[in-house]
Scaffold this motif. Sequence first.
Motif, short mmCIF file in Angstrom:
data_model
loop_
_atom_site.label_atom_id
_atom_site.label_comp_id
_atom_site.label_asym_id
_atom_site.label_seq_id
_atom_site.Cartn_x
_atom_site.Cartn_y
_atom_site.Cartn_z
N SER A 115 -12.71 -17.03 2.68
CA SER A 115 -13.12 -15.96 3.59
C SER A 115 -12.17 -14.79 3.42
O SER A 115 -11.31 -14.78 2.54
CB SER A 115 -13.11 -16.47 5.04
N THR A 116 -12.32 -13.78 4.27
CA THR A 116 -11.46 -12.61 4.21
C THR A 116 -10.43 -12.65 5.32
O THR A 116 -10.60 -13.32 6.34
CB THR A 116 -12.28 -11.32 4.34
N LEU A 117 -9.34 -11.94 5.10
CA LEU A 117 -8.27 -11.87 6.08
C LEU A 117 -7.90 -10.42 6.29
O LEU A 117 -7.67 -9.67 5.33
CB LEU A 117 -7.05 -12.66 5.60
N THR B 120 -8.40 -5.52 4.10
CA THR B 120 -8.75 -6.94 4.07
C THR B 120 -8.51 -7.51 2.68
O THR B 120 -8.59 -6.80 1.67
CB THR B 120 -10.22 -7.18 4.46
N VAL B 121 -8.21 -8.80 2.65
CA VAL B 121 -8.04 -9.53 1.39
C VAL B 121 -9.09 -10.63 1.37
O VAL B 121 -9.22 -11.41 2.32
CB VAL B 121 -6.63 -10.14 1.28
N TYR C 253 2.54 -5.78 3.37
CA TYR C 253 1.94 -6.83 4.18
C TYR C 253 2.30 -8.18 3.55
O TYR C 253 2.05 -8.40 2.38
CB TYR C 253 0.42 -6.69 4.24
N SER C 254 2.85 -9.08 4.34
CA SER C 254 3.26 -10.38 3.83
C SER C 254 2.47 -11.49 4.52
O SER C 254 2.32 -11.49 5.74
CB SER C 254 4.75 -10.59 4.07
N LEU D 252 0.86 -1.18 0.00
CA LEU D 252 0.00 0.00 0.00
C LEU D 252 0.89 1.23 0.00
O LEU D 252 1.73 1.40 0.88
CB LEU D 252 -0.91 0.01 1.23
N THR D 253 0.70 2.08 -1.01
CA THR D 253 1.48 3.31 -1.12
C THR D 253 0.54 4.51 -1.07
O THR D 253 -0.48 4.54 -1.78
CB THR D 253 2.29 3.34 -2.43
#
Length: 237
Positions: free
Chosen positions: A219-221, A195-196, A235-236, A173-174
């Motif tokens: 689902s989402t994370l 969220t992903v 984010y890894s 994210l920039t």
Amino acid sequence: MGKYSFILFALPALMLAACSEEEPVDGSAGAEGAAVVTADIGAVGSRAAGSQWGAGDRIGISGTSGSVTYANVPYVTAAGDGNFAALNGKADGIFFHTNGIATFSAYYPYNDDLTGEEGSNTVIAASTADQSQAADFDFLYANGAKGSLANPALNFTGEAAFKHSMAQLVVKLTTSAEAGFAEGINGVTTDGRITVGGIKHNGRFDTATGEATANGYASTLVLQKPQVAGNTASYSL
């Protein structure tokens, strides 16, 4: 007396002759043929825990030498230097039983709770929902290490080194004023929520083949604890 003396001396000779190099050794501490295990992690830049062993890392080794089959035998690198010893002592480790070449496989991290799916006893059930525990499911697999009674070095190195069975996803994210972000990246990562979707947390890892597969519902994370550099957060997972 001459006859009986001859019989007494002949019996030990027969016993020694019966124990040829093609017969299994007894596997006790100090017996010949104990596997000397070394292992490397190959070029796995996608691994969450890095490409080096840590002190106390454990692997599970499987294979067959002669008529003896070893399954999920735990080995540990106490110093994290890639030199592994049988976790429960030499007598409970792997021994080569013949001069025939035997091939072994291994996986990481070691798990003594394998499930028997479809008659198999090689599967680990796993969940990636808690990313803080990534080291527990960041699976590695190695195959092709060879040894024998005459050469008991079991080297998971080179082409037989450990390879990554998982996939790493990195989200970056920039922020910039031109894109409408009035606050810096630290404010966004502190106050914002990213969220992903479409992530399947549950899956299985087959320690016999090195195959990791996802199953269950998607689902989402929520992405947390990024690495921040300048105006970019990574984010890894």
